[in-house]
Design an enzyme around this catalytic site. Sequence first.
Site, PDB file in Angstrom:
ATOM      1  N   ARG A 129      98.108 -23.750 -27.503  1.00 26.84           N
ATOM      2  CA  ARG A 129      97.449 -22.473 -27.807  1.00 26.84           C
ATOM      3  C   ARG A 129      98.256 -21.661 -28.820  1.00 26.84           C
ATOM      4  NH1 ARG A 129      95.252 -20.055 -22.180  1.00 26.84           N
ATOM      5  NH2 ARG A 129      94.200 -18.646 -23.605  1.00 26.84           N
ATOM      6  N   SER A 175      91.217  -8.118 -29.397  1.00 22.26           N
ATOM      7  CA  SER A 175      91.990  -8.912 -28.438  1.00 22.26           C
ATOM      8  C   SER A 175      92.845  -8.001 -27.582  1.00 22.26           C
ATOM      9  CB  SER A 175      92.890  -9.918 -29.167  1.00 22.26           C
ATOM     10  OG  SER A 175      93.862 -10.441 -28.278  1.00 22.26           O
ATOM     11  N   ASP A 330      85.398 -14.449 -21.019  1.00 21.54           N
ATOM     12  CA  ASP A 330      85.653 -15.541 -20.078  1.00 21.54           C
ATOM     13  C   ASP A 330      84.397 -16.013 -19.355  1.00 21.54           C
ATOM     14  OD1 ASP A 330      88.389 -15.789 -20.560  1.00 21.54           O
ATOM     15  OD2 ASP A 330      88.868 -14.154 -19.189  1.00 21.54           O
ATOM     16  N   ARG A 361      86.735 -24.021 -25.664  1.00 15.42           N
ATOM     17  CA  ARG A 361      85.758 -23.790 -24.605  1.00 15.42           C
ATOM     18  C   ARG A 361      84.334 -23.981 -25.112  1.00 15.42           C
ATOM     19  NH1 ARG A 361      87.621 -18.774 -20.957  1.00 15.42           N
ATOM     20  NH2 ARG A 361      89.036 -20.108 -19.818  1.00 15.42           N
TER      21      ARG A 361
END
Length: 453
Positions: A129, A175, A330, A361
């Site tokens: 990441r 973010s 999420d 994802r």
Amino acid sequence: MSHDSEPQPVTATPGGPLNGSLKPPGDKSISHRAMILGLLAIGETQVEGLLEGDDVLRTAAAAKALGAQITREGEGRWRIVGVGIGGMQDPDGVLDFGNAGTGSRLMMGVVGGQPVTATFDGDASLRKRPMRRILDPILKMGAEIVSEAEGGRVPLTLRGPREAIPIRYELPVASAQIKSAVLLAGLNAPGTTTVIEKAASRDHTERMLHLFGAEVTVTPSGEGGHGRTVTLTGQPTLRGTDVVVPADPSSAAFPLVAALIVPGSEVILRGVMMNPLRTGLITTLIEMGADIERLDEREEGGETVADLRVRASRLKGVDVPAERAPSMIDEYPILAVAASFAEGTTRMNGLHELRVKESDRLAAVAAGLAANGVTHAIEGDDLIVTGNGQAPAGGGTVATHLDHRIAMAFLVLGLAAKSPVTVDDGAMIATSFPSFRPTMLALGARIEDGAAA
């Protein structure tokens, strides 16, 4: 828990309605921040309802290594005695964050603003990441990178300054992790640290800094007032306090969607955080026709919470605007599952941030949908899911890529699909929802170890 051990396949099988009441686990975002601010405060912090998942326990271990006294006093009950801003010690060993992206990034902000040197590492997923977006502003504040893996990834050794340099920083993307890292580094800066965001992201750090006694102001800014300018006055004395952790809306999403798609279900979720910067999924599901009723709204730990009564519902496809993404980043995997049961097309716009989560994802969700006969497409950073109002075929095996949310989302699909659904590894569910299996079983779900027969 190691994420490098043998995979543990898990299968969900369709069955009867889900019924009952549950309190989802404590919010992961607030649990991380309670540990970190407890470390930086003077005196004692008492935490109730802490999420005792692997990610948060890694943050607790890091806080202890940096000098905090941390004691578990009961289920979800923790006592932290902090060292104050500037009082941390160099840890004896590596700070191993496992799979914890949030914990590692926030703690980089802490270390990057204080006179300590620490090495950060994690599991195979965390090592992939990107950390550069976190590091860029921290380096401007006086931190130095002693060593790093290629591309600003962990393992990475960071050395903080005697005093951080206050900066004015405009976020490149919405973010909460970058914003929080800058604010946490700014705690040891003389003067004012300012963060400007074009779109509002999760504001737990600002709320909790205020709870611990810091001077933080938040003002609307930018086009249409959708952005925020956050200003922190540096070098406050943070005081230990009591923190009640509300139930995590990101974890509540899984039993919530299960109750919507399994016919005849009715489930009550107790004490769920209703912070408007976290409830994008609930807003979207209600637009899709979901029967979700808020009961007994109240304040807990600086946040609004409510009980949610959820009943099985016929859903319809909707267009989800890109600007909603920060409030539900999420929840897209489980929204994609809900959309596969809806009548019509659901378009989720602007999902570029999903590509740098625990897995890519977006690709992982698309592959899971494909394995279970769901019509879908990816156009740029948009995910399009088309349903016919009936249960999808199911019957597939989903690659989780060490991603807890992919695992839980597709187990929920399996509870209402025509055939059982297997996820190739359920071990990492403990990252955010250690009690997922027993919680779902208590509602009447069928979830078992092993692949489908």
